[in-house]
Each structure stands twice: as C-alpha cells, then as structure tokens.
Design a protein around this motif. Structure first.
Motif, mmCIF file in Angstrom:
data_model
loop_
_atom_site.group_PDB
_atom_site.id
_atom_site.type_symbol
_atom_site.label_atom_id
_atom_site.label_comp_id
_atom_site.label_asym_id
_atom_site.label_seq_id
_atom_site.Cartn_x
_atom_site.Cartn_y
_atom_site.Cartn_z
ATOM 1 N N LYS A 204 -6.468 -3.140 -6.254
ATOM 2 C CA LYS A 204 -5.041 -3.209 -6.528
ATOM 3 C C LYS A 204 -4.301 -3.217 -5.204
ATOM 4 C CE LYS A 204 -1.421 -0.877 -9.113
ATOM 5 N NZ LYS A 204 -1.038 0.249 -9.947
ATOM 6 N N LYS A 206 -1.630 -2.044 -3.067
ATOM 7 C CA LYS A 206 -0.743 -0.885 -3.147
ATOM 8 C C LYS A 206 0.497 -1.069 -2.277
ATOM 9 C CE LYS A 206 -1.481 2.724 -4.948
ATOM 10 N NZ LYS A 206 -1.088 3.211 -6.274
ATOM 11 N N LYS A 207 0.286 -1.591 -1.086
ATOM 12 C CA LYS A 207 1.416 -1.702 -0.170
ATOM 13 C C LYS A 207 1.252 -2.920 0.729
ATOM 14 C CE LYS A 207 0.883 2.136 1.849
ATOM 15 N NZ LYS A 207 0.000 3.152 1.323
ATOM 16 N N ILE A 215 -2.131 -5.695 4.462
ATOM 17 C CA ILE A 215 -1.883 -5.112 3.160
ATOM 18 C C ILE A 215 -2.805 -3.917 2.954
ATOM 19 C CG2 ILE A 215 -1.076 -7.242 2.105
ATOM 20 C CD1 ILE A 215 -3.872 -7.501 0.808
ATOM 21 N N ASP A 216 -2.420 -3.080 2.000
ATOM 22 C CA ASP A 216 -3.212 -1.887 1.692
ATOM 23 C C ASP A 216 -3.690 -2.038 0.259
ATOM 24 O OD1 ASP A 216 -4.118 0.651 1.001
ATOM 25 O OD2 ASP A 216 -2.098 1.506 0.905
ATOM 26 N N LEU A 218 -6.236 -0.658 -2.974
ATOM 27 C CA LEU A 218 -6.977 0.469 -3.531
ATOM 28 C C LEU A 218 -8.277 -0.091 -4.072
ATOM 29 C CD1 LEU A 218 -6.628 3.464 -4.027
ATOM 30 C CD2 LEU A 218 -5.772 2.925 -6.291
ATOM 31 N N LEU A 220 -12.369 1.238 -5.180
ATOM 32 C CA LEU A 220 -13.288 2.367 -5.410
ATOM 33 C C LEU A 220 -12.602 3.708 -5.128
ATOM 34 C CD1 LEU A 220 -16.715 1.296 -3.863
ATOM 35 C CD2 LEU A 220 -15.952 1.110 -6.212
ATOM 36 N N GLY A 221 -11.326 3.771 -5.402
ATOM 37 C CA GLY A 221 -10.638 5.049 -5.241
ATOM 38 C C GLY A 221 -10.210 5.380 -3.822
ATOM 39 N N HIS A 223 -8.148 3.898 -0.067
ATOM 40 C CA HIS A 223 -7.237 2.892 0.460
ATOM 41 C C HIS A 223 -7.881 2.149 1.621
ATOM 42 C CE1 HIS A 223 -3.353 3.817 -1.502
ATOM 43 N NE2 HIS A 223 -3.991 4.943 -1.774
ATOM 44 N N LEU A 224 -7.787 0.845 1.568
ATOM 45 C CA LEU A 224 -8.356 0.028 2.622
ATOM 46 C C LEU A 224 -7.280 -0.945 3.086
ATOM 47 C CD1 LEU A 224 -11.085 -0.652 4.040
ATOM 48 C CD2 LEU A 224 -11.363 -2.435 2.348
ATOM 49 N N ILE B 277 -8.485 6.559 -10.703
ATOM 50 C CA ILE B 277 -7.982 6.212 -9.376
ATOM 51 C C ILE B 277 -6.548 6.692 -9.178
ATOM 52 C CG2 ILE B 277 -7.170 4.210 -8.079
ATOM 53 C CD1 ILE B 277 -9.757 2.828 -9.214
ATOM 54 N N LYS B 280 -5.778 10.480 -8.718
ATOM 55 C CA LYS B 280 -6.458 11.051 -7.583
ATOM 56 C C LYS B 280 -5.632 11.017 -6.305
ATOM 57 C CE LYS B 280 -10.936 9.828 -5.908
ATOM 58 N NZ LYS B 280 -12.120 9.060 -6.263
ATOM 59 N N PHE B 390 -1.531 0.440 10.855
ATOM 60 C CA PHE B 390 -1.179 -0.404 9.715
ATOM 61 C C PHE B 390 0.224 -0.987 9.886
ATOM 62 C CE2 PHE B 390 0.650 -0.500 5.323
ATOM 63 C CZ PHE B 390 -0.183 -1.458 4.777
ATOM 64 N N MET B 501 -9.874 -1.408 7.666
ATOM 65 C CA MET B 501 -9.662 -0.037 8.094
ATOM 66 C C MET B 501 -9.297 0.841 6.908
ATOM 67 S SD MET B 501 -6.740 1.190 10.779
ATOM 68 C CE MET B 501 -5.428 0.624 9.707
ATOM 69 N N GLU B 502 -9.996 1.923 6.790
ATOM 70 C CA GLU B 502 -9.681 2.847 5.710
ATOM 71 C C GLU B 502 -8.399 3.598 6.040
ATOM 72 O OE1 GLU B 502 -12.648 5.818 5.010
ATOM 73 O OE2 GLU B 502 -11.512 6.680 3.357
ATOM 74 N N LEU B 503 -7.567 3.806 5.032
ATOM 75 C CA LEU B 503 -6.419 4.681 5.194
ATOM 76 C C LEU B 503 -6.773 5.976 4.473
ATOM 77 C CD1 LEU B 503 -3.566 2.118 4.387
ATOM 78 C CD2 LEU B 503 -4.302 2.869 6.631
#
Lengths: 239, 677
Positions: A204, A206-207, A215-216, A218, A220-221, A223-224, B277, B280, B390, B501-503
C-alpha cells in the motif's frame, strides 16, 4: 446533405459499387445478379438513382457514378464493411451470417450507434495490430472456454493497462498486489524480493515525500521507501 | 590438562546477526555492557564491533555483524555477514529478530538455517508483542525450524540470561541444514546442479550452493568458478532457462517466494493473532503524518537540523574555546616555567608550540563531535534519520547523491570533521565515498576568521556579499566536483544507488544507547584522526623551528624556505610572497591559523592591517580567500577522511585535487579580475 435514400436504393447503390469494383463496367444484369433481383426491378431503381443525380445511365449502355453518387456509394460501402467486420472479425460469426446481418443492421441502427460501432471496430483493429491490447484473443479464449483468460506475460511484453501497472503509478492510499518484478535491473531485483516484495504480497502506498519522490510503501507490515525509479520495476495488480 | 586448555574450551564465539533496526546493537550493549572494541572489517570501511563478557564459567566473545536483510551478497554488509558465519569458527550465531515483524525478519534466519549454521533465534522486542497480546508458541517454532528460540526484550533487559543459557546449551549442537521444499521442478534442477557439484571443497553445504547458483548469486558463482566448477554454473544456467521457458516462471523470484511461503506457514502455525497491518503502526504513522507531511516535512527537517547545528556549534564552540584557551594558557605557562628553569628555547617550543598545541588541536574538536553525535545518535535511534533521507532524497538526487548525503553537506558548514564522520550512515560505499570527498569544499566555520580578516580590511562596504559569494563558490565546487568524479572515476561512476530503505517505527531511544554511540564516535576520533592531527602539528612545528638558529616560523626556517620556494607559484593568483605561502602551510593545521600566522609574520595585530594593505589588493585578497576556502582540507579533515575511507589513496587524491582546484580557482579569479578591472 440529405439524399433520403430508401433502404432498397441504398442497397442498389452499394450493389453497383461492389460490381464496379469487381468488373470494368457495370451492366444491368451484373447488378441484378448481385442484388438477386429481376431486371425490371433494377431498371426502376436505376431510374430513381438517376433522378437523384447519383448515377448516369443511358439506355443500352453501362452504368456510371456521378461524383456525388460515388461519394455516397463509398460512404455506404465503408459503413457496410465496418458492420461486417464487427460481426465477422470481432464477434466471430460466420461470413455468410455476417454479410446478411450487416445488411440489416446498417439501415436500422441510428447514426450515433453506427458511428460508435465504427470507432469501436477501428479501435479494436488498431489495438490488435499494435499489440496494445489482447481483447480479441482474450475474447476468443472466453468464447471457447467461458473463462476469463489468466494472463501470462513475457518480459518486455505490454501489460494490460486497466489491471496491471507499475507500483510507481499507484497513488497515495492505493493498494496493489505484486505480480512480478521486472528483469534486467541487476541485484536490485533480488534485494526487493528478499525484502518481501514477492508475487502475491500486498503493498500500500502510504506516503509520498514532500518533493514528490520517493514514496513510502507498507509491505509485510513495515514501511519501505523507494524512489519512483525503483517502484517502477515492481508490477502490481490494483486492488 | 593444562589451565590454558580449560579456558580455551570455555570461550564461546558468538556472532549477532539480524535485520537493521531489529535491536541488534541494544542486545549487543546489554550483553557486553557497551564495552566494545570498534574496528573495521578487513579491507572495507564497514564497522566491526567486538565485545566480551563472562557468564557462569564461560567467556563469551561477541561479534556484532552488520545489519542485513539476507545473505545474498547485494552489498558489502551482506557479504561480510555471510563470509564471517561460514568461514570463521563460530560456535553460535544469534539471529536477532524484531518479533513484531516476523515475516521479513525470519528470512535471514532461514538463510542461516539453509546454510547449516548453528543458530539461536532471538525474538526480540517481546514486550511490545505482549502489549499487543500476541502469543508466540516458541516450542512449536523450535520444532518446525529445528533451532532453539528465545524471547528477549533488550531495552527492558528481559530474557538475557535465557539467551546466554541457550547459547551455552546449543553451542555443541550437531545440525543439519534446513531443507525447504522448492517444488518438483526446482527440486529436480537442484538435484542436477548438486550432482555436478559432487566432491566440491567449499565451506557451504552443496544444496545451499546449488540453490544459490540457480538463484544467480554472483558471489557464489564466482566462488564456484574459482574452485574449478565452471560446468556446474553452466548446468545451473541451463536448468534456469529450461524452467523459465518450460514453466514460465522466473527462478530467482520463485525460490525466494518459496522461502517466504515457508516462513508464512511457520508464522501461521506458531503465532496466535497476527495483528493487522493497520493497527500495528498507528502511533508511528501519526508521527509520520506530520514529520513527512507534504508541507511540514521540509520545514521540520530544516528546524531539527538548524537546532542541531546551532547547539553543536554554539555550545560546542563554548567548550572548544575553553579548551583552546586552556591549551594556550598551558603552552604559555610551560614556556614561562621552562624559561625560569633554564630549559633551552627549542625544547620549550617543542613542548609549547608542538606537543601542547598538538594535543590541543585534537581535543578542541572533541566537544563539537560529542554534542553533534549525541544529537545524531538520538535522531537515528528515534528513527528520524531515515525520514530525513526520505524527505531530502529528491533534492540530493539531482546532484547525484542520495538523501542521506544531505546531513553531512549541511554539517560541513560547521565543521568538516564531524560532517565527514556523519557520512557513516550512508549505506552504499560509492555514495558515502563521494559524499566524503566533496565535503571539504563546504566552507566550515574555521575558514570564517580568514574571510572576516580580509573582508574587514578590503571589502568594508560589502562584507556580506563577499562572504556569500565565497560560501556559494564552495557549494558550487562541491556539486561540480561530485558531477566530475561521477563521470570520470570508475569507482564512483554510475547512477545513484537504488533507494530501498526501511522506515523503522519510531522508538524511544535509551540514554545508554545514545551515550555509548556518542562516546564510540568521540573515542574513534581521538584514536584514529587524533594521531594524524597530532603528527601533522608536530611536523609543522619541526618545519617552523629548524634550523634552530632562526626565529620560529621566520624567513630562514624550513617552512620559510618552503614558502619562498612555492611563492612564485602563486604569482598568477596574485600573492607571490613567502608570507602568504607560509600562512597557507600553517592553515593546513587548521584554517583559522592563517590569520594568526599573518599576525606573527607581519608583526603583530596592530601592524597587520597596514601590512596586508601593502601586500594585497582587493582582488588578490579575494583570490587568497578563494584559495583558503578550497585548498587542502585541514589536517583534522585529512585525518577523518583517512579514518572513514580507510585508504591513503583517496586521502591523497582529495588532498591533491583540492590543492589544484584551489590554485586554479584563485588564479582564474585573479586573472579574470585583472582583465575586468
């Protein structure tokens, strides 16, 4: 321009056009044969067409079109051909039935329906030529099996626009199910896969960063964040 | 049996592995009490942390592996982790996982298990799990994975003894590599590759090698080729394309998908109520809604950075001034004291001008570095740093750098030394190197005194404008150099590394975590960069002192001679006198020393402005400032560049490059200016 031709006269005009395309000259008996009528009927019809200034016909000589008549005949021919194509090529009825039904439909349909039908046929023709859409094949598949085809894609092939798109095209708040990751992006593909971007995973958006990129998402639970450049490589099915 | 053997038998070699943000360093600190030996992994600049602790009769030797998501060598970090666990003699690898995000976290563990590594699964952050009322059936998980499972909460110090016990209990476990069923077709392919690999002498299990070959893992392909098994690579490639054509699937995708499928089934069987999700992440999401907001994102970032910057350089500046004054006083008093007891002048000078100033030159940076890294560690531990990247990524991308380069660039305006150190958070080595290399061109605050002195004398009416042009010139040279390096130097070529990159969720950082991290940075600076800075200061002292018959730093000393030798070189730039060259040489110690040197050489503060007016025109003053801005980073910057790049080659390169650029720019300014005026 209003010619106000009757159905029958339209058919005659079209018949003459078809004959003129096949033979060098148009004789009365050729027309009679094409229209499957008797000669006197042809004579009557021709008289009317001459009066309307669409053809010229001296007694015992050949039939020829006036400029006006030729244009009108061509218009009728194109219309007929379109309807025929729609029936024969797109719907896939037999040639004989297509010809017969085309004759009926071309007169009865209102102009705007006919116009749209023409456009639709053109669109389908083009799209199958360019390969942009697989409607014709898919429809054939549907007709044969009664099922909507599962779509198999080759790399570099074109995706179906309404269903699949790169992740980068999802808007904020939209979700998609990952279908695959494009090839030819080196290690990035494996990296994305190991981070959970495997087919079937739902993502999804998200941002979107203040400057519009990255972009951000979601997944597997967690944020990437990805640049659109990277997100473009992930093909998703909109859900 | 001798004593030595007994102690040897009781040392347990443990490595901590895990995803970034899984709480690995917190576990490391909790286990070792934060006492770590920080070094580099051989040949690379990735940090290696080792620590020891005693528990019961055992001595634990813990190595903190770089945070990784998998063992496929997509980055240096992953390669290090994989090489270390396969090639070192480890007793146990503890796989630290964020138990609130098991799916992705378990992927790494599964890779370890396939590799046949003796692992202990540590489900960290168990307290959060409990809060969310999620139960994990660890017994069942142990059964299914064939590896022991412990739950910990490092921040709450819970479960640590259980973890230690579990390490002791499982240290001698005999284990079989985990077998995941990859489905009929792939299994057949694996079998074929395996057959071709028979009797290969490799630390990796054969099945693991086969799977990796089918996945197309470049490092493994190299390794297998190196062992003379070229044919196996071909078999794998053949099998790969056969499956791809025959079954229409992409092998790499399929294999990884299967692993995730396996993980999913484990979670399904062992975790009761996987939270959805959405529920959480709400708190974190709310914060993100503000912090990365379209309109507020950049202002918030700017504000945080400005605060950091202000506090670092004002508060740090106060301490730095204090340290500076202290060492100045110490040098003076030592000189007086030495004179009173009749110590020869050169010795007094060695102690005062050499050693004490040398130590002072190192320590003067310490407050700034400590304060800055306290802030940065705090922001990092909270989870803000990745948000900053970001928010800023697009702007930086335009000049060929990732978002994370923005912070070092900005910090450079304060001081290039901590700025270069802060580049550590950039994960791609290429991007980090580039960020470091261009940083010295950002005009740091130590250059300000030089500008102030010259603009005060030559550009009284438009001091501000001149200052502004100098800062802009620094930025322009940095940006253009980045472009130049990217298009010419093979190692730096190519597009910006992809951003994946993980947030991480926002977390409340612990004081301990932040202070350990801060102190580590400070200590490293003192140890590594400090040595170079100190050596540099002593060298300059030697040059300024010998021959001993001359007065300190005068025309006839070595430095004066060198200055005289180089002075003609600066004719095109408009300042061909030895004092300028000597001032520039001293400026290498720290740029603000340029001012003091002119003071000394031109006979004290009073006479200075008159002398400068005699030697410089406004134009040559400007070109001299350009030179001061760009030429050679100061010795401290050189020290950290070496420390951070771990390479004399790059350090030398950037020193030489900046020297040339400085000279060229100063010359261009002077020559073009002469034509215009």
């Amino acid at each position: 321009m209003e010619y106000a031709l009757s159905e029958s006269l339209e058919d005659y005009l079209l018949g003459i056009f078809v004959v003129s395309k096949q033979n060098k000259v148009v004789r009365l008996k050729d027309i009679a044969k094409e229209r499957q009528v008797k000669l006197p009927s042809v004579v009557n019809a021709l008289k009317e067409l001459v009066e309307k200034g669409l053809i010229s016909h001296e007694r015992y000589s050949y039939v020829t079109f006036t400029d006006k008549g030729l244009n009108e005949a061509k218009r009728l021919y194109d219309r007929h051909k379109t309807v025929f194509k729609f029936l024969y090529e797109i719907l896939g009825v037999t040639e004989f039935i297509a010809e017969k039904d085309a004759h009926r439909m071309e007169h009865d349909l209102t102009a705007s329906t006919l116009d749209l039908l023409t456009k639709f046929t053109e669109f389908m023709e083009m799209s199958s030529k360019i390969g942009e859409s697989r409607f014709p094949e898919q429809f054939k598949y549907f007709m044969e099996t009664g099922k909507f085809p599962e779509i198999k894609y080759e790399e570099g092939g074109v995706m179906e626009k309404t269903k699949e798109k790169p992740l980068s095209e999802l808007k904020r708040g939209e979700s998609g199910k990952i279908v695959r990751i494009k090839k030819g992006i080196g290690a990035l593909k494996g990296k994305l896969l190991t981070m959970g971007a495997v087919p079937g995973t739902v993502v999804k958006v998200k941002k979107v960063a203040p400057l519009g990129d990255p972009i951000d998402i979601l997944i597997l639970g967690y944020h990437l964040s990805l640049r659109k450049e990277e997100a473009e490589k992930i093909i998703v099915q909109e859900i | 049996m001798t004593n030595a053997l007994i102690t040897k038998g009781k040392t347990i070699n443990v490595a901590l592995a895990g995803n970034p943000n899984a709480g690995k360093s917190t576990i490391f600190n909790a286990l070792t009490g934060g006492r770590a030996h920080v070094g580099n992994w051989p040949g690379v600049t990735v940090e290696k942390k080792e620590g020891r602790f005693k528990y019961k009769e055992y001595e634990f030797l813990v190595t903190d592996l770089p945070g990784t998501y998998s063992l496929t060598a997509y980055s240096i970090d992953e390669r290090i982790a994989r090489d270390y666990v396969t090639k070192e003699k480890l007793d146990v690898v503890v796989s630290v996982t964020d138990s609130t995000n098991l799916e992705r976290n378990l992927y790494l563990l599964v890779s370890f298990l396939e590799l046949g590594v003796n692992s202990v699964l540590d489900l960290n952050m168990a307290d959060i799990l409990e809060q969310r009322k999620v139960r994990v059936n660890t017994k069942k998980m142990e059964e299914l994975l064939g590896t022991p499972v412990v739950m910990t909460s490092a921040t709450k110090k819970a479960g640590l003894n259980e973890l230690k016990e579990m390490i002791i209990r499982s240290k001698d476990r005999k284990i079989q590599p985990l077998r995941i069923d990859y489905g009929k077709e792939i299994e057949e392919a694996i079998k074929k590759v395996k057959e071709s690999l028979s009797s290969i002498n490799s630390p990796y299990p054969v099945r693991f090698l086969s799977i990796k070959l089918l996945e197309g893992d470049i490092e493994i392909i190299k390794e297998v080729r190196g062992l003379g098994y070229e044919r196996s690579v071909e078999v794998a490639m053949h099998e790969g394309s056969r499956l791809e054509i025959g079954f229409g699937y992409d092998l790499e995708t399929e294999i990884i998908e299967r692993r995730y499928g396996f993980i999913e089934s484990i979670i399904r069987q062992c975790v009761r109520r996987v939270p959805t999700i959405e529920e959480k992440l709400t708190v974190s999401d709310k914060i993100d809604g503000i912090v990365t907001n379209k309109w507020l994102g950049i202002p918030i970032f700017a504000f945080l950075l400005w605060t950091t910057f202000q506090l670092t350089f004002t508060v740090g500046g106060i301490f730095a001034d204090f340290i500076d004054t202290f060492f100045g006083w110490l040098a003076e008093s030592s000189a007086i004291w030495f004179a009173s007891i009749g110590v020869p002048g050169w010795l007094s000078s060695l102690v005062g001008d050499g050693i004490i100033s040398g130590v002072g030159a190192v320590f003067v940076f310490l407050p700034t570095i400590l304060i800055l890294f306290a802030f940065l560690s705090f922001l990092e531990d909270v989870g803000y740093m990745s948000r900053a990247a970001f928010v800023m990524d697009k702007a930086m991308h335009a000049i060929g750098l990732p978002g994370k380069s923005f912070i070092p660039m900005i910090l450079g305006f304060g001081c290039n030394v901590p700025a270069i150190m802060s580049a550590r958070t950039i994960s791609s080595e290429k991007d980090r190197l580039l960020t470091i290399l261009i940083n010295p061109f950002i005009s740091c605050s130590a250059r300000l005194p030089v500008y102030v002195m010259f603009t005060g004398i030559f550009f009284k009416s438009n001091q501000g404008v001149v200052l502004f042009t100098l800062y802009m010139l620094g930025i322009a040279v940095a940006v253009l150099s980045a472009k130049l390096f990217k298009s010419t130097i093979p190692k730096l070529k190519g597009p910006v590394s992809p951003l994946v990159m993980e947030l991480p969720p926002y977390r409340i950082p612990t004081l301990k975590g932040v202070s350990i991290h801060t102190w580590e940075r400070g200590r490293e600076f003192l140890k590594k960069a400090g040595t170079i800075i100190f050596a540099g200061v002593i060298l300059i002292w030697l040059l300024a002192t010998f021959p001993m018959s001359s007065e300190y730093a005068s025309e006839t000393t070595l430095i004066g001679l060198i200055g005289k030798f180089f002075a003609p070189l600066f004719r095109p730039a408009g300042f061909p006198f030895w004092q300028a060259a000597v001032a520039l040489l001293f400026g290498i110690i720290a740029k603000e020393i340029v001012v003091g040197t002119f003071g000394t050489l031109f006979g004290g503060e009073g006479a200075l402005s008159a002398s400068l007016l005699k030697y410089f025109t406004p134009l040559s003053a400007y070109s001299f400032m350009v030179m001061s801005l760009l030429y050679i980073p100061c010795i401290a910057a050189i020290g950290v560049i070496y420390r951070e790049t771990n390479s004399w080659k790059w350090t030398t390169f950037i020193t030489a490059y900046s020297l040339v650029i400085g000279w060229v720019m100063a010359t261009v300014v002077y020559q073009v200016g002469s034509l215009l005026i």
